[in-house]
Design an enzyme around this catalytic site. Structure first.
Site, mmCIF file in Angstrom:
data_model
loop_
_atom_site.group_PDB
_atom_site.id
_atom_site.type_symbol
_atom_site.label_atom_id
_atom_site.label_comp_id
_atom_site.label_asym_id
_atom_site.label_seq_id
_atom_site.Cartn_x
_atom_site.Cartn_y
_atom_site.Cartn_z
ATOM 1 N N GLY A 120 0.834 -1.194 0.000
ATOM 2 C CA GLY A 120 0.000 0.000 0.000
ATOM 3 C C GLY A 120 0.867 1.241 0.000
ATOM 4 O O GLY A 120 1.951 1.264 -0.581
ATOM 5 N N GLU A 121 0.372 2.299 0.620
ATOM 6 C CA GLU A 121 1.078 3.575 0.752
ATOM 7 C C GLU A 121 1.229 4.333 -0.561
ATOM 8 O O GLU A 121 1.806 5.413 -0.587
ATOM 9 C CB GLU A 121 2.484 3.399 1.354
#
Length: 349
Positions: A311-312
């Site tokens: 993610g991120e």
């Protein structure tokens, strides 16, 4: 919420001519040619440019995390990772710095308070959603607020010149929200939407599947609209991303889509405005098992397949050099005429 027009087609012949007359065989740059054509259509020019590209990481907490049934990590990790982003220590910080991408972190609904910082956007709806094993995650008023906040964040970036925006997220248990939303929007059995998230073992995965299956049965008869599903299963960060995506496409920005959770937010936006996917570049295929099914549902082809499940917005940052290269060759590569190179000729059979 926002009307998203289909991509204009009037420039396609001119764009394709510009691509085809570069000093290369027809189609030799493969996917780069498709991206160049897409961004040219989005910007309605044969000389597109990338201006102030920015990745925005939306963070929020989820009430379901407090049950300890869907994630091996405590809810506090969301707050700790937001601080890590703000201090420059996360993977997304490294990749943004490497690729000269601006980074903004949005507190959409973290169960903590943060001091004001330059790259932190304070947009908290509440300190986490409610536990959707007991009722909807958020009210319709909270959903509308979150989507409007997302749109306002995009407006500010747009006014500052940004025309390419990447979407990332952080929120313990948000793979559970994404799986529930995926099941609703793609009509996929819930068990086929659920993965290990942040690293569940077999026992933990079995508990997650049972928990989310029970939750889906609890709510499914009451879900009457895409917005209702988003309010029932979403996180504030997911809802805010959906609003931001809709606004960005409305403004004819290029959207970089990350992994499983970001694509769940896109599924909601797509249900409201199906033309949105024409403005999207899908950065990668996640290691989360449901992500490829989402991409297939959207008829999307990802650029990378690196087994990422962080993610991120990390997939967006890693794919960004490919996007830069697509625009660069269209603008800067010589044509056969300018380079005085003989082009291929068509001979009669």
């Amino acid at each position: 919420m926002f009307t998203i027009a289909p991509l204009p087609t009037t420039l396609i012949p001119e764009l394709q001519q510009a691509i085809d007359t570069k000093t290369k065989p027809l189609g030799a740059l493969g996917t780069l040619e498709k991206i160049a054509l897409q961004i040219g259509q989005i910007q309605e020019t044969c000389t597109p440019e990338i201006v102030a590209p920015t990745i925005v990481v939306f963070a929020g907490d989820h009430g379901i995390a407090t049950t300890n049934k869907v994630s091996p990590y405590p809810q506090e990790v969301t707050q700790q990772m937001v601080l890590n982003f703000l201090h420059g220590g996360a993977a997304i910080n490294v990749f943004c710095q490497q690729n000269q991408l601006d980074l903004r972190i949005v507190d959409a609904g973290v169960n903590a308070d943060f001091e004001a910082q330059a790259n932190l956007i304070q947009a908290k709806i509440a300190k986490g959603t409610r536990d959707y094993s007991q009722g909807p995650a958020m009210s319709m008023e909270q959903l509308e607020n979150a989507m409007n906040q997302g749109a306002a964040i995009v407006d500010t970036l747009y006014q500052n010149g940004t025309n390419v925006i990447g979407f990332g997220e952080m929120g313990i248990s948000n793979t559970s929200s994404a799986a529930l939303l995926m099941s609703y929007f793609t009509n996929t059995p819930i068990a086929d939407c659920i993965g290990r998230g942040t690293g569940l073992d077999d026992e933990g995965l079995a508990l997650k599947i049972k928990t989310l299956s029970d939750i889906y049965v609890l709510h499914r008869e009451k879900l009457e609209s895409p917005l209702g599903a988003l309010a029932t299963f979403g996180g504030f960060e997911i809802a805010m991303m959906s609003g931001a995506m809709l606004r960005a496409a409305h403004l004819k920005m290029t959207l970089l889509i990350d992994g499983f959770i970001v694509t769940a937010a896109l599924l909601a936006a797509h249900a409201l405005q199906p033309n949105i996917t024409a403005y999207c570049i899908f950065s990668h295929t996640s290691g989360e098992q449901g992500h490829l099914k989402m991409l297939n549902f959207l008829e999307a082809t990802p650029l990378l397949n690196l087994g990422l499940r962080l993610g991120e917005g990390t997939g967006c940052a890693l794919a960004f050099p490919i996007i830069k290269s697509s625009v660069a060759f269209l603008n800067d590569m010589a044509t056969f005429n300018s380079a005085q190179v003989s082009s291929a000729t068509t001979k009669n059979a």
